[in-house]
Write a protein that holds these residues in place. Structure first.
Motif, PDB file in Angstrom:
ATOM      1  N   ARG A 124      -0.857  -5.945  -4.393  1.00  0.00           N
ATOM      2  CA  ARG A 124      -0.173  -5.240  -5.268  1.00  0.00           C
ATOM      3  C   ARG A 124      -1.229  -5.623  -6.855  1.00  0.00           C
ATOM      4  O   ARG A 124      -1.715  -4.729  -7.467  1.00  0.00           O
ATOM      5  N   ARG A 165       0.965  -1.160   0.017  1.00  0.00           N
ATOM      6  CA  ARG A 165       0.095   0.021  -0.134  1.00  0.00           C
ATOM      7  C   ARG A 165       0.901   1.263  -0.153  1.00  0.00           C
ATOM      8  O   ARG A 165       0.589   2.272  -0.426  1.00  0.00           O
ATOM      9  N   GLN A 209      -4.326  -3.350  -6.308  1.00  0.00           N
ATOM     10  CA  GLN A 209      -3.958  -2.056  -6.397  1.00  0.00           C
ATOM     11  C   GLN A 209      -3.808  -1.748  -7.867  1.00  0.00           C
ATOM     12  O   GLN A 209      -4.466  -0.893  -8.650  1.00  0.00           O
ATOM     13  N   GLN A 233      -6.796   0.881  -9.339  1.00  0.00           N
ATOM     14  CA  GLN A 233      -6.188   2.050  -9.711  1.00  0.00           C
ATOM     15  C   GLN A 233      -5.901   2.309 -11.174  1.00  0.00           C
ATOM     16  O   GLN A 233      -5.876   3.632 -11.626  1.00  0.00           O
TER      17      GLN A 233
END
Length: 117
Positions: free
Chosen positions: A93, A37, A96, A100
Protein backbone atom coordinates in the motif's frame (compact mmCIF):
# COMPACT_ATOMS: atom_id res chain seq x y z
CA UNK A 1 14.65 -31.67 21.20
CA UNK A 2 11.95 -33.64 19.43
CA UNK A 3 8.49 -33.53 21.04
CA UNK A 4 9.62 -30.80 23.39
CA UNK A 5 6.51 -28.63 23.62
CA UNK A 6 7.31 -24.97 23.72
CA UNK A 7 5.15 -21.89 23.81
CA UNK A 8 5.42 -21.15 20.08
CA UNK A 9 6.11 -24.49 18.39
CA UNK A 10 4.65 -27.89 18.92
CA UNK A 11 7.24 -30.41 17.76
CA UNK A 12 10.52 -28.69 16.85
CA UNK A 13 11.57 -25.14 16.12
CA UNK A 14 12.78 -26.01 12.61
CA UNK A 15 9.44 -27.52 11.61
CA UNK A 16 7.66 -24.42 12.91
CA UNK A 17 10.10 -22.16 11.08
CA UNK A 18 9.87 -24.07 7.79
CA UNK A 19 6.09 -24.60 7.68
CA UNK A 20 4.70 -21.57 9.49
CA UNK A 21 7.24 -18.85 8.84
CA UNK A 22 8.67 -19.75 5.43
CA UNK A 23 5.91 -21.60 3.57
CA UNK A 24 2.72 -20.21 5.11
CA UNK A 25 4.38 -16.86 5.85
CA UNK A 26 5.29 -16.50 2.19
CA UNK A 27 1.72 -17.29 1.22
CA UNK A 28 0.44 -14.80 3.81
CA UNK A 29 2.74 -12.08 2.48
CA UNK A 30 1.56 -12.69 -1.06
CA UNK A 31 -2.06 -12.71 0.12
CA UNK A 32 -1.57 -9.35 1.81
CA UNK A 33 0.04 -8.03 -1.34
CA UNK A 34 -2.87 -9.25 -3.49
CA UNK A 35 -5.43 -7.71 -1.13
CA UNK A 36 -3.58 -4.39 -1.29
CA UNK A 37 -3.40 -4.47 -5.08
CA UNK A 38 -7.15 -5.09 -5.28
CA UNK A 39 -7.83 -2.31 -2.72
CA UNK A 40 -9.81 -4.71 -0.52
CA UNK A 41 -10.47 -4.43 3.21
CA UNK A 42 -8.49 -5.65 6.20
CA UNK A 43 -11.44 -7.84 7.22
CA UNK A 44 -11.25 -9.76 3.97
CA UNK A 45 -7.50 -10.26 4.48
CA UNK A 46 -8.11 -11.56 8.00
CA UNK A 47 -10.68 -14.04 6.67
CA UNK A 48 -8.21 -15.43 4.16
CA UNK A 49 -5.52 -15.73 6.81
CA UNK A 50 -7.89 -17.63 9.14
CA UNK A 51 -8.24 -20.23 6.38
CA UNK A 52 -4.51 -20.24 5.70
CA UNK A 53 -3.80 -20.86 9.40
CA UNK A 54 -6.13 -23.87 9.32
CA UNK A 55 -4.26 -25.23 6.30
CA UNK A 56 -0.98 -24.64 8.13
CA UNK A 57 -2.20 -26.69 11.09
CA UNK A 58 -3.14 -29.47 8.66
CA UNK A 59 0.39 -29.46 7.20
CA UNK A 60 1.84 -29.72 10.72
CA UNK A 61 -0.53 -32.63 11.35
CA UNK A 62 -0.05 -34.48 8.08
CA UNK A 63 3.70 -34.13 7.62
CA UNK A 64 5.18 -33.72 11.09
CA UNK A 65 2.80 -35.61 13.43
CA UNK A 66 1.49 -32.47 15.10
CA UNK A 67 -1.99 -32.25 16.52
CA UNK A 68 -4.68 -31.04 14.15
CA UNK A 69 -7.24 -29.57 16.52
CA UNK A 70 -5.33 -27.57 19.08
CA UNK A 71 -6.48 -24.03 19.79
CA UNK A 72 -3.19 -22.83 21.28
CA UNK A 73 -0.97 -23.65 18.31
CA UNK A 74 -3.67 -22.58 15.84
CA UNK A 75 -3.71 -19.14 17.49
CA UNK A 76 0.10 -18.99 17.42
CA UNK A 77 0.10 -19.79 13.70
CA UNK A 78 -2.75 -17.33 13.11
CA UNK A 79 -0.98 -14.50 14.95
CA UNK A 80 2.27 -15.09 13.06
CA UNK A 81 0.51 -15.21 9.70
CA UNK A 82 -1.60 -12.11 10.44
CA UNK A 83 1.51 -10.09 11.23
CA UNK A 84 3.21 -11.20 8.02
CA UNK A 85 0.08 -10.64 5.90
CA UNK A 86 -0.59 -7.14 7.23
CA UNK A 87 3.08 -6.29 6.77
CA UNK A 88 2.83 -7.38 3.14
CA UNK A 89 -0.31 -5.32 2.67
CA UNK A 90 1.20 -2.25 4.27
CA UNK A 91 4.42 -2.41 2.22
CA UNK A 92 2.41 -2.76 -0.98
CA UNK A 93 0.00 0.00 0.00
CA UNK A 94 2.88 2.39 0.71
CA UNK A 95 4.31 1.62 -2.71
CA UNK A 96 0.89 2.13 -4.32
CA UNK A 97 0.24 5.44 -2.65
CA UNK A 98 3.62 6.88 -3.57
CA UNK A 99 3.60 5.56 -7.12
CA UNK A 100 -0.01 6.14 -8.21
CA UNK A 101 -0.44 9.36 -6.26
CA UNK A 102 3.11 10.72 -6.42
CA UNK A 103 1.78 14.27 -6.75
CA UNK A 104 0.24 14.08 -3.27
CA UNK A 105 2.29 11.56 -1.30
CA UNK A 106 5.95 10.78 -0.67
CA UNK A 107 7.40 7.68 0.95
CA UNK A 108 8.48 8.18 4.55
CA UNK A 109 9.53 4.60 5.40
CA UNK A 110 9.14 1.03 4.22
CA UNK A 111 5.57 0.86 5.50
CA UNK A 112 4.55 4.51 5.55
CA UNK A 113 3.95 7.58 3.44
CA UNK A 114 3.31 11.24 4.12
CA UNK A 115 1.48 14.03 2.36
CA UNK A 116 3.62 16.31 0.23
CA UNK A 117 3.68 19.90 1.35
Amino acid sequence: MEYENALLWEVTFWEFFFVTVLLAGGAAYLTGRAIARAWQSNLQLAGYIVLLAAATRFIHFALFNGTLLTLHYYLVDLAMLLVIAFLGKRITRARQMTTQYSFGYARSSLIGWRARS
